[in-house]
Design an enzyme around this catalytic site. Structure first.
Site, PDB file in Angstrom:
ATOM      1  N   SER A 151       1.389  -7.981  -4.016  1.00 28.06           N
ATOM      2  CA  SER A 151       1.053  -9.116  -2.594  1.00 28.06           C
ATOM      3  C   SER A 151       1.614 -10.498  -3.792  1.00 28.06           C
ATOM      4  CB  SER A 151       0.040  -8.915  -2.011  1.00 28.06           C
ATOM      5  OG  SER A 151      -1.244  -8.670  -2.181  1.00 28.06           O
ATOM      6  N   HIS A 152       0.668 -10.400  -4.561  1.00 36.11           N
ATOM      7  CA  HIS A 152       0.972 -11.509  -5.412  1.00 36.11           C
ATOM      8  C   HIS A 152       1.652 -11.965  -6.717  1.00 36.11           C
ATOM      9  CE1 HIS A 152      -2.652 -12.052  -2.048  1.00 36.11           C
ATOM     10  NE2 HIS A 152      -2.067 -13.139  -2.779  1.00 36.11           N
ATOM     11  N   ASP A 154      -0.188  -9.008   2.391  1.00 42.28           N
ATOM     12  CA  ASP A 154      -0.237  -7.802   3.031  1.00 42.28           C
ATOM     13  C   ASP A 154       0.327  -7.092   4.229  1.00 42.28           C
ATOM     14  OD1 ASP A 154      -0.770  -6.104   0.767  1.00 42.28           O
ATOM     15  OD2 ASP A 154      -2.787  -7.142   0.851  1.00 42.28           O
TER      16      ASP A 154
END
Ligand code: NDP
Length: 330
Positions: A45-46, A186
């Site tokens: 997610s990053h 997320d």
């Protein structure tokens, strides 16, 4: 559908996209390295997932294409950084070493950062401190997407906090977590991939419990752990906002350009020298006994373990095809 990318492909894709967005090379290198580190550690997610947001914030003019950050040593322990509307990884690349140097000298140090756009995980900064023998704590706020415990109204950001403890012969012990039930990325990925959220993650715009990620995106997330997580999130609002001379998530939103990228705000980073504070050369002895006891307990999984395993094993990364097409279109 997924496509397989090498680590080199990921770095080059990130760097090229950021420079095409107009960023100077130094800033693009710092952000591309952060994206690569996230993908390498399996922090999906990053990693590349954030690249369109970074690009949009360059294009909208929110983030400076050629930032000129500054560092002012207020006292030996307080380093104050003006981010000049840059992406946070550039600041870490430029000034974490200064924090390390002064903390090793006097035992404690704060890097107080203003006007910076943080869109990444926090473990890269705390882990760097711990790799240099220091304890690190970092936090930042965001935009109001989380309802404080008991309310049905957004006020807090997802407000991550990371803690890293140095170990002489092991990887540092690091945790890094949002204080919301889930990181927003997320929830966005669950909406994209059609997955339900866990019960208790969020509420819809009317305050009703829901596991539908789209409803939560329109409504709000909840803090993790009820009122206790809510209090931690409140603390982060104050440390990464007023303490560093910056806005809290709700006031950040008032001047935010809604371009899908990170807002401009503050970051608080605290470094401590265990050697100087404990006054012991073998400051790690009791810590190692404790950490080993903890990690050997049946059922315990130490934080950071997943990332460190990924780091040494992942060579090619599976990336969502829709995301890749979106990035190529930029
Ligand atoms: P997770 O809930 O996935 O993980 C939180 C921590 O707990 C990690 O250190 C993780 O270690 C550990 N952990 C995960 N699962 C277990 C388990 N089963 N047992 C024991 N420990 C476990 O993280 P979040 O979703 O809360 O946050 C994800 C990222 O989002 C963070 O890196 C955070 O910094 C970032 N974020 C950034 C924001 C920003 O504005 N810049 C805003 C909000 C979040 P491991 O890593 O090894 O899995």
């Amino acid at each position: 559908m997924k496509n397989s990318l090498s680590l080199e492909d990921i770095y080059n894709l990130a760097y090229t996209t950021l420079t095409k967005g107009g960023s100077c090379s130094e800033q693009a290198e710092a952000v591309a390295q952060t994206i690569l580190s996230a993908e390498k550690d399996g922090s999906v997610s990053h990693g590349l997932f954030r690249l369109p947001g970074y690009f949009n914030s360059l294009k909208s003019g929110k983030v400076n294409l050629n930032p000129n950050p500054s560092l002012h040593k207020v006292t030996k322990a307080v380093l104050k950084c003006g981010g000049d509307r840059s992406f946070a990884p550039l600041i870490h690349k430029m000034y974490l070493n200064e924090l390390i140097k002064s903390t090793k000298d006097i035992g404690i140090g704060v890097l107080s950062i203003q006007r910076v756009a943080h869109f990444a995980s926090l473990w890269p900064e705390t882990e760097t401190l711990a790799e240099n023998g220091l304890i690190g704590i970092a936090c930042t706020s965001y935009l109001p997407v989380v309802s404080p415990f008991g309310a049905s109204e957004k006020l807090f950001g997802t407000n991550p906090i990371s803690f890293a403890w140095p170990r002489k012969t092991n990887n540092p012990l690091v945790f890094d977590m949002a204080t919301s039930s889930l990181a927003l990325g997320d929830v966005q990925i669950a909406a994209r991939d059609g997955h339900e959220l866990p019960v208790g993650a969020g509420i819809d715009a009317n305050g009703n419990a829901t596991t539908d990620p789209n409803q939560v995106l329109e409504g709000m997330l909840l803090p993790f752990g009820g009122y206790k997580g809510s209090h931690l999130s409140m603390m982060i609002e104050l440390l990464a906002g007023p303490l560093v001379g910056e806005t809290t998530s709700d006031t950040t939103e008032e001047n935010n350009i809604d371009d899908g990228g990170p807002p401009l705000g503050g970051q608080f980073i605290l470094a401590m020298s265990p050697e100087i504070i404990s006054g012991l050369d073998d400051w790690d002895k009791n810590a190692e006994t404790f950490i080993n006891k903890l990690s050997n307990l049946k059922g315990v999984r130490m934080p950071g373990k997943r990332r460190h395993i990924n780091r040494t094993s992942l060579e090619n990364i599976e990336v969502n095809s829709d995301l890749l097409n979106k990035i190529y279109s930029l």
